[in-house]
Design a protein around this motif. Structure first.
Motif, PDB file in Angstrom:
ATOM      1  N   THR A  45       0.857  -1.177   0.000  1.00  0.00           N
ATOM      2  CA  THR A  45       0.000   0.000   0.000  1.00  0.00           C
ATOM      3  C   THR A  45       0.896   1.231   0.000  1.00  0.00           C
ATOM      4  OG1 THR A  45      -0.141  -0.103   2.423  1.00  0.00           O
ATOM      5  CG2 THR A  45      -1.902  -1.186   1.184  1.00  0.00           C
ATOM      6  N   GLY A  46       0.330   2.383   0.284  1.00  0.00           N
ATOM      7  CA  GLY A  46       1.090   3.630   0.294  1.00  0.00           C
ATOM      8  C   GLY A  46       0.664   4.523  -0.856  1.00  0.00           C
ATOM      9  N   SER A  47       1.352   5.642  -1.008  1.00  0.00           N
ATOM     10  CA  SER A  47       0.990   6.605  -2.050  1.00  0.00           C
ATOM     11  C   SER A  47       1.508   6.206  -3.429  1.00  0.00           C
ATOM     12  CB  SER A  47       1.519   7.991  -1.684  1.00  0.00           C
ATOM     13  OG  SER A  47       2.923   7.969  -1.514  1.00  0.00           O
ATOM     14  N   SER A  48       2.400   5.225  -3.497  1.00  0.00           N
ATOM     15  CA  SER A  48       2.872   4.758  -4.801  1.00  0.00           C
ATOM     16  C   SER A  48       1.770   3.966  -5.498  1.00  0.00           C
ATOM     17  CB  SER A  48       4.113   3.885  -4.645  1.00  0.00           C
ATOM     18  OG  SER A  48       3.816   2.743  -3.861  1.00  0.00           O
ATOM     19  N   ASP A  49       1.939   3.790  -6.791  1.00  0.00           N
ATOM     20  CA  ASP A  49       0.960   3.081  -7.611  1.00  0.00           C
ATOM     21  C   ASP A  49       1.601   1.797  -8.148  1.00  0.00           C
ATOM     22  OD1 ASP A  49      -0.390   2.696 -10.564  1.00  0.00           O
ATOM     23  OD2 ASP A  49      -1.788   3.600  -9.135  1.00  0.00           O
ATOM     24  N   PRO A  50       0.814   0.724  -8.330  1.00  0.00           N
ATOM     25  CA  PRO A  50       1.389  -0.493  -8.910  1.00  0.00           C
ATOM     26  C   PRO A  50       2.118  -0.258 -10.228  1.00  0.00           C
ATOM     27  CG  PRO A  50      -0.787  -0.968  -8.027  1.00  0.00           C
ATOM     28  CD  PRO A  50      -0.599   0.526  -7.926  1.00  0.00           C
ATOM     29  N   SER A  51       1.686   0.755 -10.993  1.00  0.00           N
ATOM     30  CA  SER A  51       2.342   1.035 -12.268  1.00  0.00           C
ATOM     31  C   SER A  51       3.756   1.578 -12.095  1.00  0.00           C
ATOM     32  CB  SER A  51       1.513   2.019 -13.089  1.00  0.00           C
ATOM     33  OG  SER A  51       1.411   3.274 -12.428  1.00  0.00           O
ATOM     34  N   ASP A  52       4.128   1.944 -10.859  1.00  0.00           N
ATOM     35  CA  ASP A  52       5.487   2.408 -10.595  1.00  0.00           C
ATOM     36  C   ASP A  52       6.493   1.259 -10.597  1.00  0.00           C
ATOM     37  OD1 ASP A  52       4.864   5.150 -10.270  1.00  0.00           O
ATOM     38  OD2 ASP A  52       4.132   4.770  -8.246  1.00  0.00           O
ATOM     39  N   PHE A  53       5.991   0.012 -10.603  1.00  0.00           N
ATOM     40  CA  PHE A  53       6.862  -1.161 -10.529  1.00  0.00           C
ATOM     41  C   PHE A  53       6.536  -2.125 -11.665  1.00  0.00           C
ATOM     42  CE2 PHE A  53       5.836   0.461  -6.324  1.00  0.00           C
ATOM     43  CZ  PHE A  53       7.089   0.796  -5.854  1.00  0.00           C
ATOM     44  N   SER A  54       7.542  -2.888 -12.076  1.00  0.00           N
ATOM     45  CA  SER A  54       7.314  -3.847 -13.157  1.00  0.00           C
ATOM     46  C   SER A  54       6.363  -4.951 -12.713  1.00  0.00           C
ATOM     47  CB  SER A  54       8.643  -4.439 -13.625  1.00  0.00           C
ATOM     48  OG  SER A  54       9.313  -5.079 -12.548  1.00  0.00           O
ATOM     49  N   SER A  55       6.407  -5.325 -11.435  1.00  0.00           N
ATOM     50  CA  SER A  55       5.483  -6.316 -10.876  1.00  0.00           C
ATOM     51  C   SER A  55       5.561  -6.237  -9.361  1.00  0.00           C
ATOM     52  CB  SER A  55       5.803  -7.730 -11.359  1.00  0.00           C
ATOM     53  OG  SER A  55       7.088  -8.127 -10.902  1.00  0.00           O
ATOM     54  N   LEU A  56       4.515  -6.754  -8.700  1.00  0.00           N
ATOM     55  CA  LEU A  56       4.470  -6.784  -7.241  1.00  0.00           C
ATOM     56  C   LEU A  56       4.221  -8.220  -6.790  1.00  0.00           C
ATOM     57  CD1 LEU A  56       2.335  -3.603  -6.422  1.00  0.00           C
ATOM     58  CD2 LEU A  56       4.803  -3.879  -6.150  1.00  0.00           C
ATOM     59  N   PRO A  57       5.114  -8.802  -5.992  1.00  0.00           N
ATOM     60  CA  PRO A  57       4.889 -10.172  -5.508  1.00  0.00           C
ATOM     61  C   PRO A  57       3.757 -10.220  -4.499  1.00  0.00           C
ATOM     62  CG  PRO A  57       6.792  -9.220  -4.418  1.00  0.00           C
ATOM     63  CD  PRO A  57       6.359  -8.232  -5.464  1.00  0.00           C
ATOM     64  N   VAL A  77       9.956   1.254 -12.226  1.00  0.00           N
ATOM     65  CA  VAL A  77       9.800   1.653 -13.630  1.00  0.00           C
ATOM     66  C   VAL A  77      10.174   3.126 -13.766  1.00  0.00           C
ATOM     67  CG1 VAL A  77       8.152   1.978 -15.506  1.00  0.00           C
ATOM     68  CG2 VAL A  77       7.992  -0.053 -14.049  1.00  0.00           C
ATOM     69  N   ASP A  78      11.041   3.421 -14.713  1.00  0.00           N
ATOM     70  CA  ASP A  78      11.445   4.811 -14.976  1.00  0.00           C
ATOM     71  C   ASP A  78      10.470   5.406 -15.989  1.00  0.00           C
ATOM     72  OD1 ASP A  78      12.719   7.196 -15.137  1.00  0.00           O
ATOM     73  OD2 ASP A  78      14.508   6.455 -16.165  1.00  0.00           O
ATOM     74  N   ASP A  79       9.407   6.053 -15.475  1.00  0.00           N
ATOM     75  CA  ASP A  79       8.388   6.603 -16.362  1.00  0.00           C
ATOM     76  C   ASP A  79       8.721   8.052 -16.716  1.00  0.00           C
ATOM     77  OD1 ASP A  79       7.712   8.135 -14.122  1.00  0.00           O
ATOM     78  OD2 ASP A  79       6.139   6.745 -13.494  1.00  0.00           O
ATOM     79  N   ILE A  80       7.818   8.703 -17.430  1.00  0.00           N
ATOM     80  CA  ILE A  80       8.015  10.100 -17.813  1.00  0.00           C
ATOM     81  C   ILE A  80       6.983  10.970 -17.122  1.00  0.00           C
ATOM     82  CG2 ILE A  80       9.171   9.655 -20.000  1.00  0.00           C
ATOM     83  CD1 ILE A  80       6.487  10.064 -21.404  1.00  0.00           C
ATOM     84  N   CYS A  81       6.626  10.586 -15.904  1.00  0.00           N
ATOM     85  CA  CYS A  81       5.712  11.357 -15.075  1.00  0.00           C
ATOM     86  C   CYS A  81       6.505  12.084 -13.994  1.00  0.00           C
ATOM     87  CB  CYS A  81       4.681  10.447 -14.400  1.00  0.00           C
ATOM     88  SG  CYS A  81       3.254  10.065 -15.416  1.00  0.00           S
ATOM     89  N   ILE A  82       6.179  13.353 -13.790  1.00  0.00           N
ATOM     90  CA  ILE A  82       6.751  14.079 -12.661  1.00  0.00           C
ATOM     91  C   ILE A  82       5.896  13.751 -11.448  1.00  0.00           C
ATOM     92  CG2 ILE A  82       7.215  16.338 -11.669  1.00  0.00           C
ATOM     93  CD1 ILE A  82       7.702  17.395 -14.437  1.00  0.00           C
ATOM     94  N   GLU A  83       6.523  13.112 -10.450  1.00  0.00           N
ATOM     95  CA  GLU A  83       5.799  12.686  -9.263  1.00  0.00           C
ATOM     96  C   GLU A  83       6.515  13.181  -8.014  1.00  0.00           C
ATOM     97  OE1 GLU A  83       4.239   8.319 -10.486  1.00  0.00           O
ATOM     98  OE2 GLU A  83       6.374   8.686 -10.733  1.00  0.00           O
ATOM     99  N   LEU A  84       5.749  13.407  -6.962  1.00  0.00           N
ATOM    100  CA  LEU A  84       6.347  13.718  -5.683  1.00  0.00           C
ATOM    101  C   LEU A  84       6.909  12.432  -5.082  1.00  0.00           C
ATOM    102  CD1 LEU A  84       3.568  16.089  -4.270  1.00  0.00           C
ATOM    103  CD2 LEU A  84       5.665  16.728  -5.469  1.00  0.00           C
ATOM    104  N   THR A  85       7.694  12.558  -4.019  1.00  0.00           N
ATOM    105  CA  THR A  85       8.190  11.370  -3.331  1.00  0.00           C
ATOM    106  C   THR A  85       7.004  10.561  -2.817  1.00  0.00           C
ATOM    107  OG1 THR A  85      10.240  12.466  -2.703  1.00  0.00           O
ATOM    108  CG2 THR A  85       9.615  10.532  -1.431  1.00  0.00           C
ATOM    109  N   GLU A  86       7.014   9.254  -3.119  1.00  0.00           N
ATOM    110  CA  GLU A  86       5.898   8.385  -2.756  1.00  0.00           C
ATOM    111  C   GLU A  86       6.348   7.341  -1.741  1.00  0.00           C
ATOM    112  OE1 GLU A  86       3.291   7.943  -6.701  1.00  0.00           O
ATOM    113  OE2 GLU A  86       5.398   7.432  -7.000  1.00  0.00           O
ATOM    114  N   THR A  87       5.387   6.822  -0.979  1.00  0.00           N
ATOM    115  CA  THR A  87       5.689   5.783  -0.001  1.00  0.00           C
ATOM    116  C   THR A  87       5.291   4.411  -0.532  1.00  0.00           C
ATOM    117  OG1 THR A  87       3.537   6.105   1.075  1.00  0.00           O
ATOM    118  CG2 THR A  87       5.417   7.326   1.957  1.00  0.00           C
ATOM    119  N   VAL A  88       6.051   3.403  -0.104  1.00  0.00           N
ATOM    120  CA  VAL A  88       5.751   2.004  -0.415  1.00  0.00           C
ATOM    121  C   VAL A  88       5.689   1.264   0.923  1.00  0.00           C
ATOM    122  CG1 VAL A  88       6.387  -0.021  -1.752  1.00  0.00           C
ATOM    123  CG2 VAL A  88       7.124   2.255  -2.509  1.00  0.00           C
ATOM    124  N   ILE A  89       4.500   0.817   1.309  1.00  0.00           N
ATOM    125  CA  ILE A  89       4.311   0.133   2.592  1.00  0.00           C
ATOM    126  C   ILE A  89       4.093  -1.351   2.317  1.00  0.00           C
ATOM    127  CG2 ILE A  89       2.966   0.002   4.721  1.00  0.00           C
ATOM    128  CD1 ILE A  89       2.061   2.891   4.163  1.00  0.00           C
TER     129      ILE A  89
END
Length: 450
Positions: free
Chosen positions: A181-193, A212-224
């Motif tokens: 969970t957290g403010s990050s999105d699943p699309s920020d990663f190639s896959s989630l176990p 994933v190195d996308d072309i979106c400007i994002e604030l610092t996100e959390t991964v819980i």
């Protein structure tokens, strides 16, 4: 006397036969296993005479005990290799001492088998007890050691581990669930176990999330990361948090360009495009804002609507900034609108595209833009380091140099159709040179000082 000896012998033979028959009918069995617990209780078995009989042989009934099963002799328990049912007794309880090791083994079997009784026969030869592992019941599993990730640089990771330096010696993987969970999105990663696995002989499982190195400007996100439902043991520290940094936010630049001239006739608006460079999109969840400043010969609020700020909404990479042209009825000829950017909420202004110029074409002026084009003004070199030259088909009369903030940096007279202006006194950057002609026309040109 002879008859007495014969009688005594017959009596001895009779007793021996009865004793032999009695011993041959004895059946010895093993049973009533009691499980053991490491650090608490030992394993026990009862070895007994079937049918509730008592040993009346006048000597112990003895035999051997052998062991097998998943528990290991000398590592998990101390063998008792022989048994002895005393004379006059029905049974003996054999105590197998359980050793308290530090291995995580969970339940292990210990199968005792009796053999080689000195009297009678064997009935039930085996009995199975269990050694319960206190380490298995008290095993704590935690998640921690988060490693922050950065797009294009490093991945996010966590470690799921056995507490107190324990090692998985169960003989099977220790598995469980993991979710994110957290403010990050699943699309920020190639896959989630969805699971973690601590293999036999291991004490931990490193969970790596490929960023994933996308072309979106994002604030610092959390991964819980949160673990649950272990196959063995219990969860202690269930969650751990890492940060995901965006490599685009710090290096992002914003440009202004695609100037579109406006006309008092109509009127038609002046416009500029303000955009994030390199195809970036604003994915911060909030607008990217900044200030817009105006210079040039046109006057804000008199010649066009005055805006002080711009805003690039989330989900897009550019906007068109329109300035409403005001038809004031004055004979002003064509006027310049020099727009520049500053004070960005994220990123920085692209120094190579921080300023752009549009013109307001005045319908009351006798010299339209088309007519001004007849002067054939040429500017070279541009960009320039030490000087810039101007050549025209019409007589020039004067010039004015202003910076992107509208400050006058230099001014002077021109005689003729060719003139050179020294630039050594100027700092590197973008400037605007307004050339005035004898016929009353004026043209504004952007010059870059290197």
């Amino acid at each position: 006397m002879k008859n007495q000896k014969s009688l005594s012998f017959l009596l001895f033979l009779f007793v021996s036969i009865i004793a032999f028959n009695s011993q041959s009918q004895i059946v010895v069995s093993i049973g009533n296993p009691v499980n053991g617990l490491e650090g608490s209780t030992d394993v026990t078995y009862d070895i007994f005479i079937e049918g509730g009989g008592v040993n009346t042989t006048g000597a112990p009934i003895t035999g051997n005990i052998a062991y097998m099963g998943t528990a290991t002799s000398a590592a998990d328990y101390i063998e008792v290799t022989a048994f002895s049912i005393p004379d006059g007794a029905n049974m003996v309880t054999v105590v197998v001492t359980v050793l308290n090791d530090m291995l995580i083994e969970c339940d292990e079997s210990i199968i005792a088998t009796i053999t080689n009784t000195n009297v009678g026969s064997i009935g039930s030869a085996t009995a199975n007890a269990i050694i319960e592992d206190d380490d298995c019941f008290s095993l704590d599993i935690s998640i921690g050691s988060p490693t922050d990730g950065e797009e294009g640089v490093s991945d996010v990771s966590f470690i799921v581990y056995l507490e107190n330096g324990a090692v998985n010696t169960t003989g099977a993987p220790i598995v469980g669930s993991i979710n994110f969970t957290g403010s990050s999105d699943p699309s920020d990663f190639s896959s989630l176990p969805s699971t973690f696995t601590i293999l036999p002989g291991e004490s931990a499982d490193t969970i790596v999330l490929n960023v994933v190195d996308d072309i979106c400007i994002e604030l610092t996100e959390t991964v819980i990361a949160t673990i649950s439902n272990p196959s063995v043991g219990a969860i202690n520290n269930a969650s751990s948090t890492a940060d995901l940094f965006d490599n685009d936010a710090a290096s992002a630049t914003v440009s202004i360009g695609n100037a579109v001239d406006g006309y008092e006739a109509g009127p038609t608006d002046v416009s500029f495009t303000i955009s994030l460079d390199n195809g970036l999109t604003n994915c911060t969840g909030s607008p990217i804002t900044g200030s817009i400043n105006f210079a040039g010969s046109a006057t804000p609020a008199s010649d066009f609507s005055n805006l002080n700020t711009f805003s690039i909404p989330t989900g897009v990479g550019s906007i068109t900034l329109s300035l409403s042209v005001i038809d004031d009825g004055l004979d002003e000829c064509d006027e310049s609108v020099i727009a520049s950017l500053s004070n960005l909420s994220i990123g920085s202004v692209n120094p190579a595209a921080s300023v752009d110029t549009a013109y307001i074409i005045d319908d009351e002026c006798t010299n339209s833009l088309d007519e001004l084009n007849e002067v054939g003004l040429t500017v070279y070199p541009n960009p320039a380091s030490h000087f810039v030259s101007f050549e025209a088909k019409q007589q020039m009369s004067s010039y004015t140099i202003v910076d992107v903030h509208g400050r006058i940096m230099d001014a002077g007279k021109i005689e003729g159709m060719k003139h050179q202006i020294a630039l050594d006194f100027l700092s590197k950057g973008t400037y605007f040179v307004e050339i005035h002609f004898e016929n009353g026309a004026s043209i504004n040109r952007k010059v870059v000082k290197e």
